[in-house]
Design a protein around this motif. Structure first.
Motif, PDB file in Angstrom:
ATOM      1  N   MET A   1       0.874  -1.213   0.051  1.00 41.00           N
ATOM      2  CA  MET A   1      -0.154   0.138  -0.053  1.00 41.00           C
ATOM      3  C   MET A   1       0.982   1.201  -0.099  1.00 41.00           C
ATOM      4  SD  MET A   1      -2.747   1.373   2.836  1.00 41.00           S
ATOM      5  CE  MET A   1      -2.104   1.137   4.197  1.00 41.00           C
ATOM      6  N   LYS A   2       0.531   2.014  -0.966  1.00 41.52           N
ATOM      7  CA  LYS A   2       1.480   3.609  -0.867  1.00 41.52           C
ATOM      8  C   LYS A   2       0.700   4.342   0.055  1.00 41.52           C
ATOM      9  CE  LYS A   2       3.856   2.920  -4.476  1.00 41.52           C
ATOM     10  NZ  LYS A   2       5.655   2.878  -4.439  1.00 41.52           N
ATOM     11  N   ARG A   3       1.509   5.069   0.750  1.00 46.65           N
ATOM     12  CA  ARG A   3       1.325   5.938   1.802  1.00 46.65           C
ATOM     13  C   ARG A   3       1.562   7.178   1.494  1.00 46.65           C
ATOM     14  NH1 ARG A   3       2.346   3.304   7.366  1.00 46.65           N
ATOM     15  NH2 ARG A   3       4.336   2.660   6.636  1.00 46.65           N
ATOM     16  N   HIS A   4       1.041   8.385   2.128  1.00 49.29           N
ATOM     17  CA  HIS A   4       1.671   9.710   1.940  1.00 49.29           C
ATOM     18  C   HIS A   4       2.196  10.000   3.288  1.00 49.29           C
ATOM     19  CE1 HIS A   4      -1.136  10.636  -1.282  1.00 49.29           C
ATOM     20  NE2 HIS A   4      -2.079   9.623  -0.617  1.00 49.29           N
ATOM     21  N   VAL A   5       3.417  10.732   3.082  1.00 51.40           N
ATOM     22  CA  VAL A   5       4.328  11.142   4.119  1.00 51.40           C
ATOM     23  C   VAL A   5       4.063  12.799   4.328  1.00 51.40           C
ATOM     24  CG1 VAL A   5       6.388  11.352   4.867  1.00 51.40           C
ATOM     25  CG2 VAL A   5       5.726   9.211   3.961  1.00 51.40           C
ATOM     26  N   LEU A   6       3.641  13.063   5.716  1.00 50.63           N
ATOM     27  CA  LEU A   6       3.515  14.616   6.176  1.00 50.63           C
ATOM     28  C   LEU A   6       4.538  14.837   6.911  1.00 50.63           C
ATOM     29  CD1 LEU A   6      -0.401  14.844   6.204  1.00 50.63           C
ATOM     30  CD2 LEU A   6       1.126  15.417   4.232  1.00 50.63           C
ATOM     31  N   SER A  16      26.262  14.354   4.179  1.00 49.88           N
ATOM     32  CA  SER A  16      27.581  14.493   3.142  1.00 49.88           C
ATOM     33  C   SER A  16      27.797  12.916   2.904  1.00 49.88           C
ATOM     34  CB  SER A  16      28.649  15.106   3.725  1.00 49.88           C
ATOM     35  OG  SER A  16      29.108  14.459   4.960  1.00 49.88           O
ATOM     36  N   ASN A  17      28.741  12.825   2.089  1.00 52.08           N
ATOM     37  CA  ASN A  17      29.458  11.530   1.659  1.00 52.08           C
ATOM     38  C   ASN A  17      28.288  10.236   1.676  1.00 52.08           C
ATOM     39  OD1 ASN A  17      31.674  12.621   2.163  1.00 52.08           O
ATOM     40  ND2 ASN A  17      32.008  11.863   4.194  1.00 52.08           N
ATOM     41  N   SER A  18      27.730  10.413   0.345  1.00 53.71           N
ATOM     42  CA  SER A  18      26.534   9.305  -0.240  1.00 53.71           C
ATOM     43  C   SER A  18      25.495   9.462   0.956  1.00 53.71           C
ATOM     44  CB  SER A  18      27.449   8.095  -0.043  1.00 53.71           C
ATOM     45  OG  SER A  18      28.252   8.122  -1.253  1.00 53.71           O
ATOM     46  N   SER A  19      25.069  10.411   1.659  1.00 52.71           N
ATOM     47  CA  SER A  19      23.958  10.220   2.565  1.00 52.71           C
ATOM     48  C   SER A  19      22.958  10.766   2.038  1.00 52.71           C
ATOM     49  CB  SER A  19      24.449  11.109   3.800  1.00 52.71           C
ATOM     50  OG  SER A  19      25.513  10.374   4.540  1.00 52.71           O
ATOM     51  N   ALA A  20      21.745  10.562   2.333  1.00 55.90           N
ATOM     52  CA  ALA A  20      20.451  11.143   1.830  1.00 55.90           C
ATOM     53  C   ALA A  20      19.362  11.210   2.782  1.00 55.90           C
ATOM     54  CB  ALA A  20      20.014  10.205   0.841  1.00 55.90           C
ATOM     55  N   CYS A  21      18.386  12.346   2.641  1.00 52.65           N
ATOM     56  CA  CYS A  21      17.141  12.325   3.543  1.00 52.65           C
ATOM     57  C   CYS A  21      16.092  12.181   2.488  1.00 52.65           C
ATOM     58  CB  CYS A  21      17.283  13.886   3.982  1.00 52.65           C
ATOM     59  SG  CYS A  21      15.813  14.252   4.974  1.00 52.65           S
ATOM     60  N   ILE A  22      15.398  11.319   2.779  1.00 51.74           N
ATOM     61  CA  ILE A  22      14.245  10.989   2.068  1.00 51.74           C
ATOM     62  C   ILE A  22      12.692  10.993   2.903  1.00 51.74           C
ATOM     63  CG2 ILE A  22      12.937   9.260   0.723  1.00 51.74           C
ATOM     64  CD1 ILE A  22      15.916   8.054   0.357  1.00 51.74           C
ATOM     65  N   CYS A  23      11.868  11.825   2.245  1.00 51.56           N
ATOM     66  CA  CYS A  23      10.401  11.921   2.956  1.00 51.56           C
ATOM     67  C   CYS A  23       9.562  11.007   1.972  1.00 51.56           C
ATOM     68  CB  CYS A  23      10.087  13.280   3.331  1.00 51.56           C
ATOM     69  SG  CYS A  23      11.296  13.933   4.560  1.00 51.56           S
ATOM     70  N   GLY A  24       9.141   9.746   2.346  1.00 50.21           N
ATOM     71  CA  GLY A  24       8.195   9.354   1.357  1.00 50.21           C
ATOM     72  C   GLY A  24       8.703   7.699   1.234  1.00 50.21           C
ATOM     73  N   GLU A  25       8.212   6.934   0.470  1.00 50.92           N
ATOM     74  CA  GLU A  25       8.684   5.642   0.172  1.00 50.92           C
ATOM     75  C   GLU A  25       9.713   5.717  -0.713  1.00 50.92           C
ATOM     76  OE1 GLU A  25       5.135   3.653  -0.754  1.00 50.92           O
ATOM     77  OE2 GLU A  25       4.664   3.503   1.598  1.00 50.92           O
ATOM     78  N   ILE A  82       1.710   8.949   6.743  1.00 44.58           N
ATOM     79  CA  ILE A  82       2.859   8.745   7.736  1.00 44.58           C
ATOM     80  C   ILE A  82       3.165  10.094   8.191  1.00 44.58           C
ATOM     81  CG2 ILE A  82       5.286   8.258   8.551  1.00 44.58           C
ATOM     82  CD1 ILE A  82       4.947   6.279   6.139  1.00 44.58           C
ATOM     83  N   GLN A  83       2.780  10.605   9.429  1.00 44.37           N
ATOM     84  CA  GLN A  83       2.956  11.901  10.030  1.00 44.37           C
ATOM     85  C   GLN A  83       3.816  12.156  11.137  1.00 44.37           C
ATOM     86  OE1 GLN A  83      -0.929  13.731  10.809  1.00 44.37           O
ATOM     87  NE2 GLN A  83       0.032  15.811  11.166  1.00 44.37           N
ATOM     88  N   VAL A  84       4.938  13.005  10.751  1.00 47.71           N
ATOM     89  CA  VAL A  84       5.949  13.533  11.586  1.00 47.71           C
ATOM     90  C   VAL A  84       5.721  14.995  11.897  1.00 47.71           C
ATOM     91  CG1 VAL A  84       8.353  13.579  11.671  1.00 47.71           C
ATOM     92  CG2 VAL A  84       7.524  11.767  10.506  1.00 47.71           C
ATOM     93  N   GLY A  85       6.007  15.465  13.224  1.00 48.19           N
ATOM     94  CA  GLY A  85       5.957  16.677  13.646  1.00 48.19           C
ATOM     95  C   GLY A  85       7.190  17.328  13.154  1.00 48.19           C
TER      96      GLY A  85
END
Length: 149
Positions: A1-6, A16-25, A82-85
């Protein structure tokens, strides 16, 4: 199931150095970092140094994590969101991921070789020198150019 991320607020100081920040699937993340850090008391660096192939740490195989053959897992997605404050991250580095949401697989790798050379019998003038000295490799001293090829 696909979900929305808020996500209401993301505050990241450094990625840095091959790192990432991803909000979502995401389906697959394959981060990779290699680092060779040479620190010398006297800043002398040779033209031909710094090849990853010269250090076994960069070519050794990394053991694979074996998944258990059977896993009892009961997942309930009661909400489609998925909700994150607030997400407050000081730093990520060397093939790391900050992710809000699901991911199928991640293959992360980071290899670092740190070399430190300290000299006790160098002159104070050389120890205080703040520039960088680049020299031919000590292996090439006294050899003709044809012998080096």
């Amino acid at each position: 199931m696909k979900r929305h991320v808020l996500v209401d607020n993301v505050y990241i100081i450094n990625i840095s150095n091959s790192s990432a920040c991803i909000c979502g699937e995401s389906g697959h993340i394959d981060a990779y970092t290699r680092a060779l850090a040479i620190q010398r008391q006297v800043p002398v660096f040779f033209e031909d140094e710094g090849n990853y192939e010269d250090y076994p740490i960069f070519s050794r195989s990394i053991p694979a994590w074996q998944l258990p053959s059977e896993v009892d897992l009961d997942v309930r997605h009661d909400h489609k969101t998925i909700q994150v404050g607030c997400l407050d991250v000081i730093a990520t580095a060397s093939a790391s991921v900050v992710q809000v949401g699901s991911n199928d697989t991640m293959d992360l790798e980071s290899r670092v070789k740190a070399i430190r050379h300290f000299i006790t019998d160098a002159s104070q003038e050389l120890k205080d020198y703040t520039g960088i000295i680049v020299r031919k490799s000590p292996l090439s001293y006294g050899k003709k150019q044809e012998e080096l090829s």
